[in-house]
Design a protein around this motif. Structure first.
Motif, mmCIF file in Angstrom:
data_model
loop_
_atom_site.group_PDB
_atom_site.id
_atom_site.type_symbol
_atom_site.label_atom_id
_atom_site.label_comp_id
_atom_site.label_asym_id
_atom_site.label_seq_id
_atom_site.Cartn_x
_atom_site.Cartn_y
_atom_site.Cartn_z
ATOM 1 N N VAL A 44 -68.475 29.163 -3.696
ATOM 2 C CA VAL A 44 -67.678 28.610 -4.841
ATOM 3 C C VAL A 44 -69.734 27.470 -4.494
ATOM 4 O O VAL A 44 -68.958 27.119 -3.685
ATOM 5 C CB VAL A 44 -67.217 27.467 -4.481
ATOM 6 N N TYR A 45 -71.211 27.557 -5.656
ATOM 7 C CA TYR A 45 -71.300 27.208 -5.653
ATOM 8 C C TYR A 45 -71.757 25.961 -6.665
ATOM 9 O O TYR A 45 -70.437 25.761 -7.877
ATOM 10 C CB TYR A 45 -72.902 27.898 -6.628
ATOM 11 N N GLY A 46 -72.298 24.357 -6.962
ATOM 12 C CA GLY A 46 -72.030 23.718 -7.183
ATOM 13 C C GLY A 46 -73.296 23.221 -7.503
ATOM 14 O O GLY A 46 -74.634 23.763 -6.767
ATOM 15 N N LEU A 47 -73.700 22.505 -9.358
ATOM 16 C CA LEU A 47 -75.028 22.146 -9.234
ATOM 17 C C LEU A 47 -75.045 21.082 -9.814
ATOM 18 O O LEU A 47 -73.515 20.574 -10.454
ATOM 19 C CB LEU A 47 -75.457 23.337 -10.559
ATOM 20 N N GLY A 48 -75.707 19.573 -8.992
ATOM 21 C CA GLY A 48 -75.599 18.759 -9.818
ATOM 22 C C GLY A 48 -76.739 18.487 -10.063
ATOM 23 O O GLY A 48 -78.420 18.610 -10.383
ATOM 24 N N PHE A 49 -76.940 18.441 -11.971
ATOM 25 C CA PHE A 49 -77.680 18.012 -12.874
ATOM 26 C C PHE A 49 -78.268 16.320 -12.913
ATOM 27 O O PHE A 49 -77.735 15.573 -12.213
ATOM 28 C CB PHE A 49 -77.417 17.928 -13.926
ATOM 29 N N SER A 50 -79.858 16.394 -13.638
ATOM 30 C CA SER A 50 -80.249 14.825 -13.937
ATOM 31 C C SER A 50 -79.553 14.535 -15.158
ATOM 32 O O SER A 50 -79.491 13.318 -15.170
ATOM 33 C CB SER A 50 -82.017 14.891 -13.928
ATOM 34 N N SER A 51 -78.942 15.387 -15.638
ATOM 35 C CA SER A 51 -78.074 14.227 -17.042
ATOM 36 C C SER A 51 -77.320 14.897 -17.656
ATOM 37 O O SER A 51 -77.411 16.460 -17.047
ATOM 38 C CB SER A 51 -79.546 13.974 -17.990
ATOM 39 N N GLU A 52 -76.585 14.560 -18.318
ATOM 40 C CA GLU A 52 -75.493 15.748 -19.328
ATOM 41 C C GLU A 52 -75.633 16.455 -20.381
ATOM 42 O O GLU A 52 -75.092 17.727 -19.784
ATOM 43 C CB GLU A 52 -74.135 14.775 -20.035
ATOM 44 N N ALA A 53 -76.817 16.229 -20.445
ATOM 45 C CA ALA A 53 -78.088 17.036 -21.747
ATOM 46 C C ALA A 53 -78.335 18.200 -20.894
ATOM 47 O O ALA A 53 -77.876 19.545 -21.510
ATOM 48 C CB ALA A 53 -78.643 17.230 -22.240
ATOM 49 N N HIS A 54 -78.327 18.662 -19.784
ATOM 50 C CA HIS A 54 -78.801 19.773 -19.039
ATOM 51 C C HIS A 54 -77.308 20.104 -18.517
ATOM 52 O O HIS A 54 -77.574 21.249 -18.394
ATOM 53 C CB HIS A 54 -79.856 19.011 -17.323
ATOM 54 N N LEU A 55 -76.559 19.552 -18.294
ATOM 55 C CA LEU A 55 -75.340 20.331 -17.556
ATOM 56 C C LEU A 55 -74.535 21.013 -18.687
ATOM 57 O O LEU A 55 -74.527 22.139 -19.005
ATOM 58 C CB LEU A 55 -74.510 19.702 -16.556
ATOM 59 N N SER A 56 -74.811 20.585 -20.599
ATOM 60 C CA SER A 56 -73.745 21.320 -21.016
ATOM 61 C C SER A 56 -75.523 22.466 -21.427
ATOM 62 O O SER A 56 -74.307 23.444 -21.984
ATOM 63 C CB SER A 56 -74.303 20.187 -22.206
ATOM 64 N N LYS A 57 -76.505 22.625 -21.460
ATOM 65 C CA LYS A 57 -76.900 23.430 -22.056
ATOM 66 C C LYS A 57 -76.741 24.872 -20.504
ATOM 67 O O LYS A 57 -77.005 25.290 -20.975
ATOM 68 C CB LYS A 57 -78.377 22.986 -21.356
ATOM 69 N N PHE A 58 -76.588 24.619 -19.412
ATOM 70 C CA PHE A 58 -76.618 25.757 -18.417
ATOM 71 C C PHE A 58 -74.765 25.920 -19.040
ATOM 72 O O PHE A 58 -75.264 27.494 -18.661
ATOM 73 C CB PHE A 58 -76.446 24.394 -17.109
ATOM 74 N N ALA A 59 -73.930 25.195 -19.101
ATOM 75 C CA ALA A 59 -72.727 25.375 -19.225
ATOM 76 C C ALA A 59 -73.113 26.871 -20.334
ATOM 77 O O ALA A 59 -72.456 27.731 -20.399
ATOM 78 C CB ALA A 59 -72.152 24.276 -19.221
ATOM 79 N N ASP A 60 -73.610 25.740 -21.714
ATOM 80 C CA ASP A 60 -73.726 26.823 -22.876
ATOM 81 C C ASP A 60 -73.842 28.665 -22.490
ATOM 82 O O ASP A 60 -73.892 30.114 -23.276
ATOM 83 C CB ASP A 60 -74.324 26.570 -23.787
ATOM 84 N N LYS A 61 -75.396 28.441 -21.867
ATOM 85 C CA LYS A 61 -76.383 29.736 -20.989
ATOM 86 C C LYS A 61 -74.832 30.308 -20.226
ATOM 87 O O LYS A 61 -75.025 31.984 -20.336
ATOM 88 C CB LYS A 61 -77.573 29.375 -20.343
#
Length: 363
Positions: free
Chosen positions: A97-114
Motif C-alpha cells: 500500500v503506497y502513501g503520499l504526504g503533500f504540502s497542501s490540500e490542493a496538491h492532494l486534490s489535484k493528484f486524486a483527480d488525476k
C-alpha cells in the motif's frame, strides 16, 4: 533490483510525464500492515506516465536511481484521502500500500483527480483491448479452419518486409467483407504496431552502427595497447640485464626503506604522544577553569554566610532586647495591678462606710 531501477530510469527519462507533483512517499509496514514506513528522506517527484506499448498508465517515483514507486493503474484501484494532506492506494501486483504526504490540500486534490481520470482511461483502454481481442479472435478462427490467413514471418514482425502475399490480400478482403466495422480498427492497430516496429528497427540499426564504430575504435586502442606492452616488455628485459649490476644498490635501498619505515613509525608514535599531551593540556585547562569558577563561587558563598551570620547575631540581639523590654513591661503591669487592687479595696471600704452612715441618719 538495481538493473530494474536503471531500466525504469531509462524508460522514464525517454518519456514525458503526463502529470507531476512532489510528495513524501511511504509504504505500509509488511510485518504489521498498520504502520507507515518512509521510503524517501525528503519530498520527491511523483509522476503519471502513459506506456503506449502496453496501453497502461503508471505512477512512478525515483529517489536518485532507486525506484520507490512503480505502480500500474488498474480499473479496480481506488485512491483514498485519509487526511487533508495524505492519501493512499493499494497495489495488489506490488503487494503493498503506497502513501503520499503533500504540502497542501490542493496538491492532494489535484493528484486524486488525476488518479480518477487515469483510472477511467485505464478502464476504457481495457474495454477497447478486450473488444479488439474479441474482433480478432473470430477471423483467426475462420482463417484457421479455412486456411485463409497467411503465416506470420520474422520479416513481417520486425518491419523489414512490407510485401503483401496473395493469401494475405485475400484474407484482408474477406475480413473487410465479413467484419466491415472491425477491419478499419484492426488495420489501424497493425499499422501502429508496424510503425512502432519500424522505429525500433531504426533504433537497433543506429545502435548497431554505433557499436560497429566502437568496435573499430576498440581494435585501434587494443593495437596501441599491444605496442605499448611490447615496448614495456623490452624495457623490463633491459632493466633485468642491468639488475645484476644494481644488486648492491637494491640492498642499500632496502635498508634505507627499512630505516625510513622505522623513522615514520617513530614519528607517528611521537605525533600520537603529542596529540595525547594536547588533549591532556586541554583537559587541564578545562579543570583549571572549573576550579577557578568553583573558588569564586566558594568565596561568594563564604561572604554570603558571613552576612547571614551577622544578620543572625543582630536578630538574636533584637530578640534579647525584646525579651528584656517584655519582662520590664510585665513588671510595670504587675505593680499597676497591685496598686489598682489597693485602690479598689479602699473604695470598697469607703462605700461601706458611706452606706452605714446613710443607714444611721435614716434611723
Amino acid at each position: 533490483n538495481t538493473q530494474f531501477s536503471i531500466k525504469l530510469l531509462q524508460q522514464t527519462t525517454s518519456q514525458q510525464p503526463i502529470f507531476s507533483t512532489r510528495a513524501h512517499v511511504f509504504q505500509i509496514d509488511p510485518s504489521t500492515k498498520k504502520n507507515w514506513v518512509p521510503t524517501s528522506k525528503h519530498a520527491v517527484t511523483v509522476s503519471y506516465f502513459y506506456d503506449s506499448t502496453r496501453t497502461v498508465y503508471r505512477i512512478i517515483s525515483l529517489d536518485g536511481s532507486k525506484a520507490i514507486i512503480n505502480s500500474t493503474i488498474t480499473p479496480n484501484m481506488s485512491f483514498t484521502k485519509t487526511s487533508h494532506k495524505f492519501g493512499q492506494w493499494a497495489d495488489s501486483r506490488a503487494n503493498t500500500v503506497y502513501g503520499l504526504g503533500f504540502s497542501s490540500e490542493a496538491h492532494l486534490s489535484k493528484f486524486a483527480d488525476k488518479f480518477a481520470e487515469f483510472k477511467e482511461a485505464a478502464r476504457l483502454a481495457k474495454e477497447r483491448s478486450q473488444e479488439k481481442m474479441e474482433l480478432t479472435s473470430t477471423p483467426s478462427q475462420e482463417s484457421a479452419t479455412g486456411e485463409l490467413q497467411s503465416p506470420v514471418t520474422p520479416e513481417s514482425i520486425n518491419g523489414t518486409d512490407e510485401r503483401v502475399t496473395p493469401d494475405a490480400a485475400f484474407n484482408t478482403e474477406i475480413n473487410a467483407v465479413l467484419f466491415p466495422h472491425s477491419s478499419t480498427s484492426i488495420s489501424k492497430h497493425w499499422e501502429a504496431e508496424l510503425a512502432t516496429l519500424k522505429g525500433n528497427n531504426a533504433k537497433l540499426t543506429a545502435a548497431l552502427l554505433e557499436s560497429t564504430a566502437n568496435v573499430k575504435q576498440w581494435k585501434q586502442q587494443l593495437a596501441a595497447y599491444q605496442d605499448e606492452a611490447e615496448r614495456l616488455h623490452k624495457r623490463v628485459t633491459e632493466l633485468e640485464c642491468v639488475s645484476g649490476q644494481t644488486a648492491g644498490v637494491k640492498t642499500q635501498k632496502t635498508e634505507l626503506n627499512q630505516t625510513i619505515e622505522e623513522l615514520e613509525a617513530e614519528l607517528k608514535a611521537r605525533e600520537e604522544e603529542l596529540e595525547n599531551l594536547k588533549q591532556e593540556v586541554e583537559e587541564a585547562s578545562q579543570l583549571q577553569t572549573q576550579k577557578d569558577s568553583l573558588a569564586q563561587k566558594l568565596q561568594e558563598t563564604e561572604l554570603r554566610s558571613a552576612e547571614l551570620e551577622s544578620q543572625l547575631l543582630d536578630l538574636e540581639q533584637r530578640l534579647e532586647n525584646s525579651q528584656l523590654e517584655s519582662e520590664s513591661f510585665r513588671r510595670s503591669l504587675r505593680s499597676l495591678l497591685e496598686l489598682l487592687d489597693g485602690k479598689i479595696f479602699e473604695l470598697s471600704e469607703l462605700r461601706d462606710s458611706l452606706a452605714k452612715l446613710m443607714e444611721s441618719d435614716s434611723s
